[in-house]
Write a protein that holds these residues in place. Sequence first.
Motif, PDB file in Angstrom:
ATOM      1  N   ARG A  28       0.828  -1.204   0.000  1.00 56.41           N
ATOM      2  CA  ARG A  28       0.000   0.000   0.000  1.00 56.41           C
ATOM      3  C   ARG A  28       0.865   1.257   0.000  1.00 56.41           C
ATOM      4  O   ARG A  28       0.522   2.262  -0.624  1.00 56.41           O
ATOM      5  CB  ARG A  28      -0.930  -0.007   1.208  1.00 56.41           C
ATOM      6  CG  ARG A  28      -1.964  -1.145   1.182  1.00 56.41           C
ATOM      7  CD  ARG A  28      -2.512  -1.396   2.576  1.00 56.41           C
ATOM      8  NE  ARG A  28      -3.620  -2.332   2.598  1.00 56.41           N
ATOM      9  CZ  ARG A  28      -3.483  -3.650   2.571  1.00 56.41           C
ATOM     10  NH1 ARG A  28      -2.286  -4.195   2.490  1.00 56.41           N
ATOM     11  NH2 ARG A  28      -4.539  -4.444   2.614  1.00 56.41           N
ATOM     12  N   VAL A  29       1.988   1.194   0.704  1.00 58.60           N
ATOM     13  CA  VAL A  29       2.917   2.322   0.729  1.00 58.60           C
ATOM     14  C   VAL A  29       3.622   2.450  -0.617  1.00 58.60           C
ATOM     15  O   VAL A  29       3.758   3.545  -1.168  1.00 58.60           O
ATOM     16  CB  VAL A  29       3.950   2.143   1.861  1.00 58.60           C
ATOM     17  CG1 VAL A  29       4.956   3.285   1.860  1.00 58.60           C
ATOM     18  CG2 VAL A  29       3.248   2.041   3.208  1.00 58.60           C
ATOM     19  N   TYR A  30       4.074   1.315  -1.137  1.00 56.64           N
ATOM     20  CA  TYR A  30       4.787   1.294  -2.420  1.00 56.64           C
ATOM     21  C   TYR A  30       3.923   1.851  -3.551  1.00 56.64           C
ATOM     22  O   TYR A  30       4.394   2.623  -4.391  1.00 56.64           O
ATOM     23  CB  TYR A  30       5.219  -0.137  -2.723  1.00 56.64           C
ATOM     24  CG  TYR A  30       5.857  -0.343  -4.079  1.00 56.64           C
ATOM     25  CD1 TYR A  30       7.211  -0.109  -4.272  1.00 56.64           C
ATOM     26  CD2 TYR A  30       5.096  -0.798  -5.157  1.00 56.64           C
ATOM     27  CE1 TYR A  30       7.800  -0.313  -5.519  1.00 56.64           C
ATOM     28  CE2 TYR A  30       5.670  -0.997  -6.396  1.00 56.64           C
ATOM     29  CZ  TYR A  30       7.021  -0.750  -6.573  1.00 56.64           C
ATOM     30  OH  TYR A  30       7.595  -0.947  -7.812  1.00 56.64           O
ATOM     31  N   LEU A  31       2.657   1.467  -3.572  1.00 57.02           N
ATOM     32  CA  LEU A  31       1.760   1.897  -4.648  1.00 57.02           C
ATOM     33  C   LEU A  31       1.325   3.352  -4.490  1.00 57.02           C
ATOM     34  O   LEU A  31       1.083   4.042  -5.481  1.00 57.02           O
ATOM     35  CB  LEU A  31       0.519   1.005  -4.689  1.00 57.02           C
ATOM     36  CG  LEU A  31       0.751  -0.441  -5.136  1.00 57.02           C
ATOM     37  CD1 LEU A  31      -0.503  -1.269  -4.911  1.00 57.02           C
ATOM     38  CD2 LEU A  31       1.171  -0.501  -6.605  1.00 57.02           C
ATOM     39  N   GLY A  32       1.229   3.824  -3.269  1.00 52.12           N
ATOM     40  CA  GLY A  32       0.737   5.170  -3.034  1.00 52.12           C
ATOM     41  C   GLY A  32      -0.782   5.205  -2.978  1.00 52.12           C
ATOM     42  O   GLY A  32      -1.470   4.268  -3.375  1.00 52.12           O
ATOM     43  N   ARG A  33      -1.324   6.303  -2.493  1.00 51.10           N
ATOM     44  CA  ARG A  33      -2.766   6.393  -2.246  1.00 51.10           C
ATOM     45  C   ARG A  33      -3.595   6.251  -3.512  1.00 51.10           C
ATOM     46  O   ARG A  33      -4.565   5.497  -3.551  1.00 51.10           O
ATOM     47  CB  ARG A  33      -3.095   7.719  -1.553  1.00 51.10           C
ATOM     48  CG  ARG A  33      -4.580   7.892  -1.216  1.00 51.10           C
ATOM     49  CD  ARG A  33      -4.844   9.203  -0.509  1.00 51.10           C
ATOM     50  NE  ARG A  33      -4.416  10.348  -1.316  1.00 51.10           N
ATOM     51  CZ  ARG A  33      -5.157  10.868  -2.302  1.00 51.10           C
ATOM     52  NH1 ARG A  33      -6.356  10.362  -2.593  1.00 51.10           N
ATOM     53  NH2 ARG A  33      -4.728  11.916  -2.974  1.00 51.10           N
TER      54      ARG A  33
END
Length: 298
Positions: A162-167
Amino acid sequence: MTKKKNKKNTRPSSAAAPAIAIQSGETIESASTCRPIVAAHTIKGVDDSGNFYNGHEELATAQLRHQDEFYKANRLFWSSGGTGGKNDDEAMVGDGGSAADAADGLAFLDRYLSDNHDAKRRFDRAVDLGAGAGRVTKLILLKRYSEVRLVEGDEGWSKRSRVYLGRKRSERCSFSNQRLEDLTAGDVRNWGEPADLMWVQWTLQYLIDVDFVDCLRILSGGLRKGSGILIVKENRPYGVAREDRFQMDVPSTVGGNERYDLTRNDSHHRFLFHKAGLKVNFMERGEETNTYALSVSV
């Protein structure tokens, strides 16, 4: 079951054959998709503890005998950081080749879709199996599909994705913390609508063969009927390694490995695809990998 590249295919073999020069991304002609399925007794190979397996039955027996040991070692390896790296991309592929690999993957997908045009094909839903940090989702799948489900066995990597992909990208995604060797048909049904594409890369090498077959058979039930495709990208023996032999790494003090993984050749992969009820529609042989576009056999 995170997506990591096995970098051990260049180790010498006591029965090594001469290396074959292969250009990265070399296309195998479409006629090769109809290659005969080999007999089980012809699937032979070695492990890094020095054992030779004279046929698929010997391999399968050994895998089942050590199944719990293998999977326990792999869970510990990935939860402890796996291969590491300076960033999430390197952690997923084991080196700095993430961008080049993603470009090759996207080009493979586009070539297949262009050469196999289907007016009924949809680009609504994709599934990233063994998603890790979400590298394939970010660099390939979200460029062609409206939404993606990421299925990852390690809880830490699933959260990290989720952090890697971004919001913004994450808003187009759903996330499942599930291990492929434990996957059931009910799990796939719970994902919702059938998938237009499923992508599994550098993940099946961590499954024993019986789970490889069961996993793909279960996943195929979640593809959109008539148009759904399954992409599989895995390492193959290359360099000085014999291309007609599998190479199995096992967690042991003899081979110096902390995990289990199995590098299968083309015939071995096709043998397992056939047992899973899948057919090869398109295939490309890269410098270190084989990439397949599969569909359910009629």
